[in-house]
Scaffold this motif. Sequence first.
Motif, PDB file in Angstrom:
ATOM      1  N   ASP A  95       0.829  -1.215   0.000  1.00 20.36           N
ATOM      2  CA  ASP A  95       0.000   0.000   0.000  1.00 20.36           C
ATOM      3  C   ASP A  95       0.857   1.256   0.000  1.00 20.36           C
ATOM      4  OD1 ASP A  95      -2.379  -1.317  -0.124  1.00 20.36           O
ATOM      5  OD2 ASP A  95      -2.561  -1.513   2.051  1.00 20.36           O
ATOM      6  N   ASN A  96       2.013   1.183   0.672  1.00 20.16           N
ATOM      7  CA  ASN A  96       2.924   2.321   0.643  1.00 20.16           C
ATOM      8  C   ASN A  96       3.317   2.659  -0.787  1.00 20.16           C
ATOM      9  OD1 ASN A  96       4.354   3.774   2.992  1.00 20.16           O
ATOM     10  ND2 ASN A  96       3.886   1.767   3.827  1.00 20.16           N
ATOM     11  N   MET A  97       3.615   1.627  -1.562  1.00 21.09           N
ATOM     12  CA  MET A  97       4.057   1.859  -2.925  1.00 21.09           C
ATOM     13  C   MET A  97       2.885   2.219  -3.836  1.00 21.09           C
ATOM     14  SD  MET A  97       7.312  -0.470  -3.674  1.00 21.09           S
ATOM     15  CE  MET A  97       6.907  -2.149  -3.414  1.00 21.09           C
ATOM     16  N   ALA A  98       1.711   1.659  -3.511  1.00 22.05           N
ATOM     17  CA  ALA A  98       0.557   1.872  -4.380  1.00 22.05           C
ATOM     18  C   ALA A  98      -0.126   3.218  -4.131  1.00 22.05           C
ATOM     19  CB  ALA A  98      -0.454   0.746  -4.178  1.00 22.05           C
ATOM     20  N   TYR A  99       0.164   3.823  -2.973  1.00 23.14           N
ATOM     21  CA  TYR A  99      -0.572   5.027  -2.552  1.00 23.14           C
ATOM     22  C   TYR A  99      -0.572   6.138  -3.597  1.00 23.14           C
ATOM     23  CZ  TYR A  99      -2.019   8.831   0.579  1.00 23.14           C
ATOM     24  OH  TYR A  99      -2.662   9.888   1.147  1.00 23.14           O
ATOM     25  N   GLY A 100       0.623   6.452  -4.104  1.00 19.74           N
ATOM     26  CA  GLY A 100       0.743   7.531  -5.080  1.00 19.74           C
ATOM     27  C   GLY A 100      -0.020   7.230  -6.363  1.00 19.74           C
ATOM     28  N   LEU A 101      -0.032   5.964  -6.750  1.00 14.23           N
ATOM     29  CA  LEU A 101      -0.734   5.582  -7.977  1.00 14.23           C
ATOM     30  C   LEU A 101      -2.245   5.640  -7.764  1.00 14.23           C
ATOM     31  CD1 LEU A 101       1.500   2.552  -8.990  1.00 14.23           C
ATOM     32  CD2 LEU A 101       1.469   4.808 -10.049  1.00 14.23           C
ATOM     33  N   GLU A 117       6.609  -5.075 -10.206  1.00 14.40           N
ATOM     34  CA  GLU A 117       7.825  -4.835 -10.982  1.00 14.40           C
ATOM     35  C   GLU A 117       8.889  -4.135 -10.116  1.00 14.40           C
ATOM     36  OE1 GLU A 117       8.869  -5.649 -13.788  1.00 14.40           O
ATOM     37  OE2 GLU A 117      10.409  -4.205 -14.388  1.00 14.40           O
ATOM     38  N   ALA A 118       8.447  -3.065  -9.419  1.00 13.22           N
ATOM     39  CA  ALA A 118       9.384  -2.316  -8.569  1.00 13.22           C
ATOM     40  C   ALA A 118       9.904  -3.210  -7.446  1.00 13.22           C
ATOM     41  CB  ALA A 118       8.698  -1.093  -7.988  1.00 13.22           C
ATOM     42  N   ALA A 119       9.013  -4.027  -6.880  1.00 10.83           N
ATOM     43  CA  ALA A 119       9.413  -4.913  -5.785  1.00 10.83           C
ATOM     44  C   ALA A 119      10.444  -5.918  -6.277  1.00 10.83           C
ATOM     45  CB  ALA A 119       8.189  -5.635  -5.227  1.00 10.83           C
ATOM     46  N   ARG A 120      10.273  -6.359  -7.527  1.00 12.00           N
ATOM     47  CA  ARG A 120      11.227  -7.321  -8.092  1.00 12.00           C
ATOM     48  C   ARG A 120      12.602  -6.661  -8.245  1.00 12.00           C
ATOM     49  NH1 ARG A 120      13.295  -8.434 -12.545  1.00 12.00           N
ATOM     50  NH2 ARG A 120      12.173  -6.826 -13.698  1.00 12.00           N
ATOM     51  N   ILE A 121      12.602  -5.440  -8.822  1.00 11.87           N
ATOM     52  CA  ILE A 121      13.863  -4.723  -9.031  1.00 11.87           C
ATOM     53  C   ILE A 121      14.592  -4.523  -7.703  1.00 11.87           C
ATOM     54  CG2 ILE A 121      14.871  -2.518  -9.746  1.00 11.87           C
ATOM     55  CD1 ILE A 121      12.587  -2.282 -11.766  1.00 11.87           C
ATOM     56  N   GLN A 139      15.789  -2.329   4.325  1.00 14.61           N
ATOM     57  CA  GLN A 139      14.549  -2.697   3.633  1.00 14.61           C
ATOM     58  C   GLN A 139      13.599  -1.519   3.533  1.00 14.61           C
ATOM     59  OE1 GLN A 139      13.576  -5.893   6.246  1.00 14.61           O
ATOM     60  NE2 GLN A 139      14.604  -7.447   5.005  1.00 14.61           N
ATOM     61  N   ARG A 140      13.547  -0.731   4.597  1.00 13.31           N
ATOM     62  CA  ARG A 140      12.692   0.466   4.554  1.00 13.31           C
ATOM     63  C   ARG A 140      13.156   1.407   3.462  1.00 13.31           C
ATOM     64  NH1 ARG A 140      11.904   1.999  10.923  1.00 13.31           N
ATOM     65  NH2 ARG A 140      11.606  -0.150  11.557  1.00 13.31           N
ATOM     66  N   GLN A 141      14.480   1.527   3.361  1.00 20.10           N
ATOM     67  CA  GLN A 141      15.046   2.396   2.349  1.00 20.10           C
ATOM     68  C   GLN A 141      14.631   1.919   0.949  1.00 20.10           C
ATOM     69  OE1 GLN A 141      16.960   5.323   2.955  1.00 20.10           O
ATOM     70  NE2 GLN A 141      16.133   5.400   0.920  1.00 20.10           N
ATOM     71  N   ARG A 142      14.624   0.601   0.766  1.00 20.99           N
ATOM     72  CA  ARG A 142      14.198   0.054  -0.518  1.00 20.99           C
ATOM     73  C   ARG A 142      12.738   0.362  -0.794  1.00 20.99           C
ATOM     74  NH1 ARG A 142      17.860  -4.214  -2.154  1.00 20.99           N
ATOM     75  NH2 ARG A 142      19.415  -4.230  -0.528  1.00 20.99           N
ATOM     76  N   VAL A 143      11.907   0.253   0.252  1.00 21.92           N
ATOM     77  CA  VAL A 143      10.484   0.546   0.059  1.00 21.92           C
ATOM     78  C   VAL A 143      10.324   2.012  -0.344  1.00 21.92           C
ATOM     79  CG1 VAL A 143       8.219   0.619   1.146  1.00 21.92           C
ATOM     80  CG2 VAL A 143       9.806  -1.218   1.717  1.00 21.92           C
ATOM     81  N   ALA A 144      11.088   2.882   0.327  1.00 22.21           N
ATOM     82  CA  ALA A 144      11.012   4.313  -0.014  1.00 22.21           C
ATOM     83  C   ALA A 144      11.414   4.531  -1.475  1.00 22.21           C
ATOM     84  CB  ALA A 144      11.922   5.113   0.909  1.00 22.21           C
ATOM     85  N   MET A 145      12.418   3.795  -1.931  1.00 21.38           N
ATOM     86  CA  MET A 145      12.835   3.891  -3.331  1.00 21.38           C
ATOM     87  C   MET A 145      11.741   3.339  -4.241  1.00 21.38           C
ATOM     88  SD  MET A 145      16.384   4.517  -3.477  1.00 21.38           S
ATOM     89  CE  MET A 145      16.908   3.417  -4.747  1.00 21.38           C
ATOM     90  N   GLY A 146      11.151   2.219  -3.801  1.00 21.97           N
ATOM     91  CA  GLY A 146      10.089   1.600  -4.592  1.00 21.97           C
ATOM     92  C   GLY A 146       8.916   2.549  -4.749  1.00 21.97           C
ATOM     93  N   ARG A 147       8.596   3.249  -3.677  1.00 25.03           N
ATOM     94  CA  ARG A 147       7.489   4.200  -3.726  1.00 25.03           C
ATOM     95  C   ARG A 147       7.779   5.290  -4.753  1.00 25.03           C
ATOM     96  NH1 ARG A 147       5.881   6.835   1.883  1.00 25.03           N
ATOM     97  NH2 ARG A 147       7.778   8.001   1.499  1.00 25.03           N
ATOM     98  N   ALA A 148       9.074   5.626  -4.879  1.00 24.42           N
ATOM     99  CA  ALA A 148       9.436   6.656  -5.855  1.00 24.42           C
ATOM    100  C   ALA A 148       9.380   6.110  -7.277  1.00 24.42           C
ATOM    101  CB  ALA A 148      10.831   7.190  -5.547  1.00 24.42           C
ATOM    102  N   VAL A 150       7.737   3.473  -8.672  1.00 27.75           N
ATOM    103  CA  VAL A 150       6.471   3.020  -9.265  1.00 27.75           C
ATOM    104  C   VAL A 150       5.735   4.156  -9.967  1.00 27.75           C
ATOM    105  CG1 VAL A 150       5.965   1.075  -7.760  1.00 27.75           C
ATOM    106  CG2 VAL A 150       5.217   3.340  -7.091  1.00 27.75           C
ATOM    107  N   ARG A 151       5.972   5.363  -9.515  1.00 28.44           N
ATOM    108  CA  ARG A 151       5.240   6.500 -10.073  1.00 28.44           C
ATOM    109  C   ARG A 151       5.768   6.899 -11.446  1.00 28.44           C
ATOM    110  NH1 ARG A 151       5.040  10.412  -6.259  1.00 28.44           N
ATOM    111  NH2 ARG A 151       5.148  11.734  -8.088  1.00 28.44           N
ATOM    112  N   LYS A 152       6.950   6.420 -11.826  1.00 27.69           N
ATOM    113  CA  LYS A 152       7.607   6.816 -13.072  1.00 27.69           C
ATOM    114  C   LYS A 152       7.617   8.334 -13.237  1.00 27.69           C
ATOM    115  CE  LYS A 152       6.758   2.465 -15.327  1.00 27.69           C
ATOM    116  NZ  LYS A 152       6.051   1.710 -16.352  1.00 27.69           N
TER     117      LYS A 152
END
Lengths: 358, 293
Positions: A95-101, A117-121, A139-148, A150-152
């Motif tokens: 949900d953290n990553m999906a929020y912006g979308l 896709e972002a989670a895989r990368i 891992q949190r840092q990765r999630v923060a990157m993932g959140r960034a 996914v939005r492209k």
Amino acid sequence: MAGVTLDTVRKIYAGNVEAVKGVSLGIKDGSFCVLVGPSGCGKSTLLRMIAGLETISGGAVKIGDRVVNEVEPSDRDIAMVFQNYALYPHMSVYDNMAYGLKNRGTPKPEIEKRVKEAARILAIENFLERKPRQLSGGQRQRVAMGRAIVRKPQVFLFDEPLSNLDAKLRVQMRVEIKRLQRALGVTSIYVTHDQVEAMTLSDQLVVMSGGQIEQVGTPSEVYRRPETRFVATFIGSPPMNILPGKVEGPGRVSVGGQIIAVTDMRDGLAPGTAIEVGLRPEDVQAGTAGASALTMDVDFVEELGATQLFHGKVAGADFVVQASTGQIAADAKSLTLTVEPGNVHLFDPQTTKRLGRV
Amino acid sequence: MEKRAIFSSRTLPYLLLLPQMAITIIFFYWPASQAIWQSFLMEDAFGMSSEFVGFENYRLLFEQPEYYRAMVTTIIFSSFVALFSLACSLLLATQADKNLRGGETYKTLLIWPYAVAPAIAGVLWIFMFHPTMGTLSRPIRVIGIDWNPMLNGTHAMILLILSATWKQISYNFLFFLAGLQAIPKSVIEAAAIDGSGPLRRFWTIIFPLLSPTTFFLIVVNIVYVFFDTFGIIDAVTGGGPAGQTTTLVYKVYADGRLGGDLGGSAAQSVILMIIVIALTAIQFRYVERKVQY
């Protein structure tokens, strides 16, 4: 994707404190720009102005061809990674990553595709259902990157993203950020006070001090030819040695009575003019006595494993020499130093600007 | 961290516990046990003698239609007060949390009503809404409402809800403000960059993160309305008109103190005590689980 242009951008806080004093900068589309400087130099403020989290007191910020001074952060098409990650604590990683979308009304299957896709990368596929507090710092840092990602977005902004990680993880994440940015080709602006991060990550290195830009260039340009004494001593570790000297004639200066040859020296400097001579600890050769040799009194030696740092004094000023271990006897009390004419940097003692060839 | 202290003698720790234990026993356990004992006794009409009657007082109580009416009144009263005071204080707290010129002054002023004694708060509201001398009653009449909290039960209840809410806003405001300030700014900023407008941000980020505070306040507010509004009710309506604003707590007072039915009143107290214990248990259970994250 788009480049970012800053045109005499200013930030004045209440009480007339000028945090950013008219910064102009062009960041090319797809490049990795690092803003580096000591704390309080205005680098974070500048980044937050680009993000839209701080109002812009003067000048213009352009993303692509659009002036975004009055545009809401959400409409700037940027993504930001914060120092403390700023994950939403009550939402799962997914949900953290999906929020912006979701906020932008992206269809559900598309959201799922992009998050997966972002989670895989980022190799966080196994944590998608977890809450941020169940993750480690990396891992949190990765999630923060993932959140960034996914939005492209058109621009990535990083605000000291690695400073909360331990040293080992920091090196690892640094490499990953670089790789990721290369792969995605998104214009990135990265703020740090760590010069190693700055040198290794950047295509374009911006050194800031006191709310102003000191120098812009590639990391190697900034290292090879620092434009001010500040840059010379800030970039490079251990920092550049600065010795008081005098102009002797074209291509020649003296330090403590010894003549040193210089390649990069401004024409027309009157003999006898006071000048500052900068020598990098790693550019100085020790041992071979020569015509233009400096004498150094050694105080103590620091062991770094592959190299040793010799601390002492030259012409009354503190001086550090870096040498491969074993090259110089560790119990040496006095060293004779020589330096290539091309590795001597000259600065004006008043303006602190480089006195190189124009 | 090790917080255990080692005492060499057995007397000192008990001595140190004594003041707290004494206070708890004298002011809580003793009256509570008195109330429980009293609830099993019935007195004669003149208070000269009493006899043990078992659960007779409880049986009689649950046969009274007034008791059920008081229960409904209490539920209506507490739901409205909890809802209004939480909503108002949350709104005020979100506004006061912004960087405003003079923000500190607003915050201080918003906390003041909590320092007003309940009875005085009640009197203040009577001055404003008294049917004949109230400063605000006239404008209400002008717009065509026959305002009379002295005769109209609904009006009386509205007046009570208003004054009890007003009194409680400060307390809730403080907790909400502290809750808001505990949310990291960067989380809100991240949400702003993630394309979430102020309203959406509030409902998807801020409100869920405040939920432990909100839940705590709901319980505290219900307890407040159940018990601490006695002063306001007594000052504003005295449980009237015709018992329409008599809550469970006010009925304890009315039956026992004014009606002289000590046994019945004690039985009501015991029931209220059970309600509070239940509410507190729920609160601890959930607060310990931190509600959502």
